[in-house]
Write a protein that holds these residues in place. Structure first.
Motif, PDB file in Angstrom:
ATOM      1  N   CYS A  32       7.357 -33.978  69.803  1.00  0.00           N
ATOM      2  CA  CYS A  32       6.967 -33.506  71.134  1.00  0.00           C
ATOM      3  C   CYS A  32       5.600 -34.057  71.519  1.00  0.00           C
ATOM      4  O   CYS A  32       4.675 -34.075  70.724  1.00  0.00           O
ATOM      5  CB  CYS A  32       6.950 -31.979  71.148  1.00  0.00           C
ATOM      6  SG  CYS A  32       6.357 -31.287  72.692  1.00  0.00           S
ATOM      7  N   LEU A  33       5.496 -34.539  72.766  1.00  0.00           N
ATOM      8  CA  LEU A  33       4.252 -35.163  73.227  1.00  0.00           C
ATOM      9  C   LEU A  33       3.234 -34.163  73.747  1.00  0.00           C
ATOM     10  O   LEU A  33       2.126 -34.522  74.103  1.00  0.00           O
ATOM     11  CB  LEU A  33       4.564 -36.161  74.348  1.00  0.00           C
ATOM     12  CG  LEU A  33       5.593 -37.253  74.028  1.00  0.00           C
ATOM     13  CD1 LEU A  33       5.942 -38.029  75.283  1.00  0.00           C
ATOM     14  CD2 LEU A  33       5.047 -38.175  72.951  1.00  0.00           C
ATOM     15  N   CYS A  46      12.884 -33.555  79.706  1.00  0.00           N
ATOM     16  CA  CYS A  46      11.918 -33.917  78.670  1.00  0.00           C
ATOM     17  C   CYS A  46      11.512 -35.380  78.861  1.00  0.00           C
ATOM     18  O   CYS A  46      12.363 -36.258  79.043  1.00  0.00           O
ATOM     19  CB  CYS A  46      12.543 -33.710  77.296  1.00  0.00           C
ATOM     20  SG  CYS A  46      11.542 -34.361  75.955  1.00  0.00           S
ATOM     21  N   LEU A  47      10.207 -35.624  78.810  1.00  0.00           N
ATOM     22  CA  LEU A  47       9.678 -36.963  79.065  1.00  0.00           C
ATOM     23  C   LEU A  47      10.266 -37.992  78.105  1.00  0.00           C
ATOM     24  O   LEU A  47      10.584 -39.114  78.498  1.00  0.00           O
ATOM     25  CB  LEU A  47       8.148 -36.913  78.931  1.00  0.00           C
ATOM     26  CG  LEU A  47       7.399 -38.098  79.527  1.00  0.00           C
ATOM     27  CD1 LEU A  47       7.618 -38.160  81.034  1.00  0.00           C
ATOM     28  CD2 LEU A  47       5.910 -37.972  79.220  1.00  0.00           C
ATOM     29  N   ILE A  67       6.980 -25.109  70.410  1.00  0.00           N
ATOM     30  CA  ILE A  67       7.197 -26.287  69.560  1.00  0.00           C
ATOM     31  C   ILE A  67       5.923 -26.611  68.770  1.00  0.00           C
ATOM     32  O   ILE A  67       5.968 -26.942  67.586  1.00  0.00           O
ATOM     33  CB  ILE A  67       7.652 -27.498  70.411  1.00  0.00           C
ATOM     34  CG1 ILE A  67       9.051 -27.215  70.988  1.00  0.00           C
ATOM     35  CG2 ILE A  67       7.662 -28.774  69.582  1.00  0.00           C
ATOM     36  CD1 ILE A  67       9.662 -28.363  71.769  1.00  0.00           C
ATOM     37  N   CYS A 103       3.147 -32.646  76.658  1.00  0.00           N
ATOM     38  CA  CYS A 103       2.807 -33.140  77.996  1.00  0.00           C
ATOM     39  C   CYS A 103       1.895 -32.153  78.734  1.00  0.00           C
ATOM     40  O   CYS A 103       2.044 -30.937  78.571  1.00  0.00           O
ATOM     41  CB  CYS A 103       4.064 -33.315  78.838  1.00  0.00           C
ATOM     42  SG  CYS A 103       5.320 -34.304  78.037  1.00  0.00           S
ATOM     43  N   ILE A 116      15.267 -29.516  71.811  1.00  0.00           N
ATOM     44  CA  ILE A 116      14.651 -28.215  72.100  1.00  0.00           C
ATOM     45  C   ILE A 116      15.586 -27.070  71.689  1.00  0.00           C
ATOM     46  O   ILE A 116      15.178 -26.097  71.051  1.00  0.00           O
ATOM     47  CB  ILE A 116      14.296 -28.111  73.603  1.00  0.00           C
ATOM     48  CG1 ILE A 116      13.371 -29.284  73.981  1.00  0.00           C
ATOM     49  CG2 ILE A 116      13.630 -26.762  73.902  1.00  0.00           C
ATOM     50  CD1 ILE A 116      13.082 -29.397  75.461  1.00  0.00           C
ATOM     51  N   PRO A 134       6.622 -26.238  75.186  1.00  0.00           N
ATOM     52  CA  PRO A 134       5.646 -26.976  74.370  1.00  0.00           C
ATOM     53  C   PRO A 134       4.873 -26.054  73.421  1.00  0.00           C
ATOM     54  O   PRO A 134       4.609 -26.427  72.281  1.00  0.00           O
ATOM     55  CB  PRO A 134       4.712 -27.589  75.408  1.00  0.00           C
ATOM     56  CG  PRO A 134       5.443 -27.546  76.698  1.00  0.00           C
ATOM     57  CD  PRO A 134       6.420 -26.433  76.615  1.00  0.00           C
ATOM     58  N   PRO A 177       4.530 -30.386  81.568  1.00  0.00           N
ATOM     59  CA  PRO A 177       5.837 -30.485  80.918  1.00  0.00           C
ATOM     60  C   PRO A 177       6.985 -30.208  81.881  1.00  0.00           C
ATOM     61  O   PRO A 177       6.982 -29.219  82.606  1.00  0.00           O
ATOM     62  CB  PRO A 177       5.785 -29.425  79.816  1.00  0.00           C
ATOM     63  CG  PRO A 177       4.702 -28.484  80.211  1.00  0.00           C
ATOM     64  CD  PRO A 177       3.746 -29.244  81.071  1.00  0.00           C
ATOM     65  N   GLY A 178       7.971 -31.117  81.896  1.00  0.00           N
ATOM     66  CA  GLY A 178       9.148 -30.943  82.754  1.00  0.00           C
ATOM     67  C   GLY A 178      10.108 -29.936  82.145  1.00  0.00           C
ATOM     68  O   GLY A 178      10.816 -29.216  82.853  1.00  0.00           O
ATOM     69  N   CYS A 179      10.108 -29.867  80.804  1.00  0.00           N
ATOM     70  CA  CYS A 179      11.110 -29.050  80.117  1.00  0.00           C
ATOM     71  C   CYS A 179      11.097 -27.601  80.604  1.00  0.00           C
ATOM     72  O   CYS A 179      12.143 -26.996  80.820  1.00  0.00           O
ATOM     73  CB  CYS A 179      10.891 -29.117  78.615  1.00  0.00           C
ATOM     74  SG  CYS A 179       9.200 -28.781  78.102  1.00  0.00           S
ATOM     75  N   VAL A 216      13.403 -34.379  72.951  1.00  0.00           N
ATOM     76  CA  VAL A 216      13.210 -33.469  71.821  1.00  0.00           C
ATOM     77  C   VAL A 216      14.436 -32.548  71.754  1.00  0.00           C
ATOM     78  O   VAL A 216      14.969 -32.148  72.785  1.00  0.00           O
ATOM     79  CB  VAL A 216      11.930 -32.609  72.033  1.00  0.00           C
ATOM     80  CG1 VAL A 216      11.771 -31.586  70.908  1.00  0.00           C
ATOM     81  CG2 VAL A 216      10.704 -33.493  72.141  1.00  0.00           C
TER      82      VAL A 216
HETATM   83  S1  SF4 Z   1       9.022 -32.476  78.153  1.00  0.00           S
HETATM   84 FE1  SF4 Z   1       9.703 -32.971  76.042  1.00  0.00          FE
HETATM   85  S2  SF4 Z   1       7.908 -33.998  75.163  1.00  0.00           S
HETATM   86 FE2  SF4 Z   1       7.144 -32.957  77.031  1.00  0.00          FE
HETATM   87  S3  SF4 Z   1       6.410 -30.931  76.336  1.00  0.00           S
HETATM   88 FE3  SF4 Z   1       8.607 -30.639  76.919  1.00  0.00          FE
HETATM   89  S4  SF4 Z   1       9.731 -30.962  74.977  1.00  0.00           S
HETATM   90 FE4  SF4 Z   1       7.639 -31.802  74.633  1.00  0.00          FE
END
Ligand code: SF4
Ligand SMILES: Cc1cc2nc3c(=O)[nH]c(=O)nc-3n(C[C@H](O)[C@H](O)[C@H](O)COP(=O)(O)OP(=O)(O)OC[C@H]3O[C@@H](n4cnc5c(N)ncnc54)[C@H](O)[C@@H]3O)c2cc1C
Ligand SMILES: Cc1cc2nc3c(=O)[nH]c(=O)nc-3n(C[C@H](O)[C@H](O)[C@H](O)COP(=O)(O)OP(=O)(O)OC[C@H]3O[C@@H](n4cnc5c(N)ncnc54)[C@H](O)[C@@H]3O)c2cc1C
Ligand code: FES
Lengths: 457, 242
Positions: free
Chosen positions: A38-39, A99-100, A60, A41, A110, A57, A44-46, A108
């Protein structure tokens, strides 16, 4: 570019002979490695992709640090049924879609991480914080699917007295009678239900609201009522032969297996026909579950008939992949037109026509059109119809003043209140057949509105 | 109801009830595993799950002269109907039939609440030697005006009753007994064909216009699990079952 850590699974050859869970879960090491991908972010789009807005995030990050207790605490802030959602949510259309990492490679996992922390918690044993002080208010919840469970838990935590009524003998809704053991072990559902009992929710099974007790009677005794009765009415194709012996609705087929334990017949008393050549009609999760259950009952050949193409199938991707690995055949662009029986009234063949895709329809999916003179037949001894469910009209038929749409769903306002004062609704009974997490989301919204409604009274 | 954790859900008719005592009466025939297990229960024993009442209640009105026909264990649901029909001002004639004398039930009760009671047995051990339809035919011939026939029992009997009343245009209601699972309209196991349309007995029924029911189809669908039912019964009532 890194790839997802794959989750260990039962070998297809072996798993088609048992009803045990297919995906076996991450080990702690695997979970930590996956979490490291996981980056974190900054935007975060998730989270936006998650219908209940879990702080993805953050949880995680905790897994990465090995702090699983904190990880599950974060998940539970938003999601009451993480062990279930981690297994059955269509993640590829929700959090993981945004997720990016997924933009260039693999997102990821998730869902699998969510499942990991939930399983970790269950194995350790749930901790229940002390019971809140009672408000003296009483709420009746009708139906014990994900919507009803969520409403019950949320309101009980606020100190309201909740009674949950379920028509069947076991609570859990589709999670118990529909989704099979190999995808969602019933142990897990029971553990989650035990959890809400510990919050003080009283569960009454074998009570059909609208028959045993009317909704109006509930209103006399309770300060508010929530209806989460789901979409349990099987849809038929309305073609000749659908009443033949050996033709099941997916609901009957799966209920016999899951709720009644027919796969353990004769140890369990409820029988089921073990078809050898099975056709399943439909392209959603229900169709996949029926097909894979038929295979496990001992079918030699199971074929899914779907009138559109693979792209339009609504089933979770993982289920389609698993079904394929297990040897289930797919016939796309195929529409059954007639089921043929033998002289004793048992299914023998199914007649179909081929389709082609035309212009997109209202759902945005291209509309299938019949190709002339393309009829063909397939030999089968069992047909399972899995083309969708509508809301069960039992409650709306027996209650005055409940506004219903053409599709039989209940009409609610932005707070989940129906046209009847004090009666709220959510889940499949409002949206039509949808998903576990959307039902939970609707439950959360209604719980907040019910809390406000009864606190004002 | 479901008798234990491994049990099947089976539907039974509420033969009588006492709201004050909070009791209901069920009458059942031991034909398969579940009903045999039920027969083994002693006073004070528990049934694991019970749900009901389900389906739609009988429509009670003043029709005039009503004939109630019960066969075998189907007789169990006659008294409540007959009583209510009588109280609504109808003349109630009951006909009950069974294979043999020992299988006749509720004779005394029905004697009390019916204006007339006829008994038939297939083997002639009691009452008329023959079928309930023999009596029905005679009644129709003797007193033209029968306003309603209500019938509960083996499918073959209900079919015969419908065939007798059809040419005379006598309204006939049959209470159907297909194989059920949930009883809430969720599975469709109980679907029957009425007037060419599919109906769910547990929510749309159990009573339907007998002249429109496809009884042959119902008979076929009742055979669905014969092999399994036999196996279940042959396996017997195991130690773990009680
Ligand atoms: S979009 Fe993906 S990489 Fe970014 S915070 Fe969410 S799970 Fe992590
Ligand atoms: C086979 C199958 C597989 C699925 N797979 C997935 C999946 O992988 N992922 C996913 O997200 N979604 C899946 N779904 C959809 C998902 O299960 C539903 O959207 C969700 O369960 C709806 O929740 P609910 O609480 O609204 O209703 P339900 O889960 O349908 O529960 C309603 C409950 O109310 C009870 N009830 C109904 N009427 C009454 C009454 N009158 N009185 C008392 N009780 C009553 C019913 O018995 C039932 O227990 C699947 C559905 C099926 C059938
Ligand atoms: C609405 C309705 C009311 C009924 N009322 C009575 C009653 O008052 N008294 C009584 O003795 N019987 C009644 N029956 C029939 C009773 O349900 C069956 O005799 C019982 O289910 C048999 O179960 P078993 O395990 O003992 O026998 P099995 O060996 O399992 O079956 C024997 C036969 O019973 C029928 N049957 C089996 N399982 C079911 C099921 N789940 N649902 C319906 N039928 C089934 C089938 O015709 C089968 O061939 C009623 C049935 C219906 C549908
Ligand atoms: S018994 Fe399942 S729908 Fe009637």
């Amino acid at each position: 570019m890194t790839f997802r850590i794959p989750m260990p699974e039962q070998d297809p050859e072996k798993r088609i002979q048992n009803f045990g869970e297919v995906a076996l879960g991450y080990s702690a090491d695997q979970a930590v490695s996956e979490a490291k991908r996981c980056l974190q972010c900054s935007e975060p789009g998730c989270i936006k992709g998650c219908p209940v807005g879990v702080d993805i995030p953050d949880f995680i990050e905790c897994i990465k640090e090995g702090n699983f207790d904190e990880a599950i605490r974060i998940v539970r802030q938003k999601n009451h049924l993480p062990a279930i959602c981690g297994r059955v949510c269509p993640h590829e259309n929700q959090c993981e879609k945004f997720c990016l990492l997924g933009k260039k490679g693999e997102s990821v996992s998730i869902g699998k991480l969510e499942r990991f922390v939930a399983d970790y918690e269950r194995q350790k044993g749930f901790k229940i914080s002390s019971k809140p002080t009672s408000t003296g208010k009483k709420v009746a919840v009708v139906g014990s699917g994900p919507a009803g469970i969520t409403v019950s838990a949320d309101l009980a935590k606020l100190g309201h007295g909740v009674t949950l009524f379920e028509a069947l003998h076991a609570p859990g809704g589709v999670l118990i009678y529909g989704i099979p053991e190999f995808r969602l072990p019933k142990e897990i559902v029971r553990a989650e239900i035990d959890c809400i009992k510990k919050f003080g929710v009283s569960i009454k099974t074998g009570v059909v609201i609208g028959k045993t007790i009317s909704l109006d009677e509930l209103l006399e005794e309770f300060d508010a009522v929530f209806v989460g009765s789901g979409a349990g009415l099987p849809r038929w194709m309305d073609i000749p032969g659908e009443d033949l012996c050996g033709v099941y609705s997916a609901n009957e087929f799966l209920t016999r297996i899951n709720l009644m334990g027919a796969y353990l017949f004769p140890e369990y008393d409820t029988p089921i026909r073990e078809g050898k050549k099975v056709a399943v009609v439909g392209g959603g999760n229900v169709a996949m579950d029926s097909a894979r259950a038929a295979l496990r009952l001992g079918a030699n050949e199971v074929c899914i008939l779907y009138r559109r193409t693979e792209k339009e199938m609504t089933a979770r991707q993982e289920e389609i992949e698993h079904a394929r690995e297990e040897g289930i055949k797919f016939k796309f662009l195929t529409l059954p037109t007639k089921i043929l029986g033998d002289e004793k009234g048992w299914v023998k063949k199914i007649e179909c026509v081929l389709m082609e895709l035309g212009e997109p329809d209202k759902s945005g999916r291209r509309k299938p059109l019949i190709i002339k003179n393309s009829e063909f037949t397939i030999d089968v001894d069992t047909v399972i119809v899995a083309i969708g469910q509508s809301p069960n009209p039992l409650i709306s038929r027996t209650t005055e003043g409940l506004q219903v749409t053409e599709r039989g769903t209940l009409v609610v306002d932005g707070n989940g209140m129906t046209s009847k004062e004090g009666v709220f609704a959510g889940g499949d009974i409002v949206s039509g057949a949808a998903t576990v997490i959307e039902s939970m989301g609707a439950g959360k919204l209604a719980a907040r509105a019910i809390h406000e409604h009864i606190s004002q009274k | 109801m479901r008798i234990d954790e491994k049990g099947e859900r089976i539907p039974l008719t509420i033969a009588d009830f006492d709201a004050q005592k909070g009791t209901i009466t069920l009458i059942f025939q031991e034909i398969g595993k579940t009903t045999k297990l039920l027969g083994l229960l002693k006073e004070g024993d528990r049934i694991l799950d019970f749900m009901g009442p389900l389906g739609n209640p009988t429509k009670i009105e003043k029709y005039g002269r009503v004939v109630c026909i019960g066969g075998g264990v189907g007789v169990a649901s006659i008294p409540l109907k007959a009583k209510a029909l009588g109280e609504a001002g109808n003349e109630v004639i009951s006909i009950i039939g069974a294979r043999t004398k020992e299988l006749l039930i509720l004779e005394e009760e029905l004697q009390k609440i019916s204006d007339e009671l006829y008994i038939t047995t297939d083997d002639g051990s009691k009452g008329h030697h023959g079928f309930v339809t023999d009596i029905l035919k005679k009644l129709i011939d003797e007193r033209k005006n029968i306003d309603l026939v209500v019938t509960v029992g083996p499918v073959i009997m209900m079919k015969a009753v419908a065939n007798v009343t059809r040419p005379h245009n006598i309204r006939t209601i049959a209470s159907l007994n297909p194989i059920m699972v949930d009883g809430t309209g969720m599975c469709g196991s109980c679907r029957v064909r009425v007037d060419g349309r599919t109906q769910f007995t547990c929510v749309d029924g159990p009573e339907f216009d007998a002249h429109r029911v496809d009884f042959d189809h119902l008979m076929t669908r009742l055979q669905r699990y014969l092999t399994e039912e036999k196996l279940s019964l042959e396996r017997g009532v195991g130690k773990d079952d009680v």
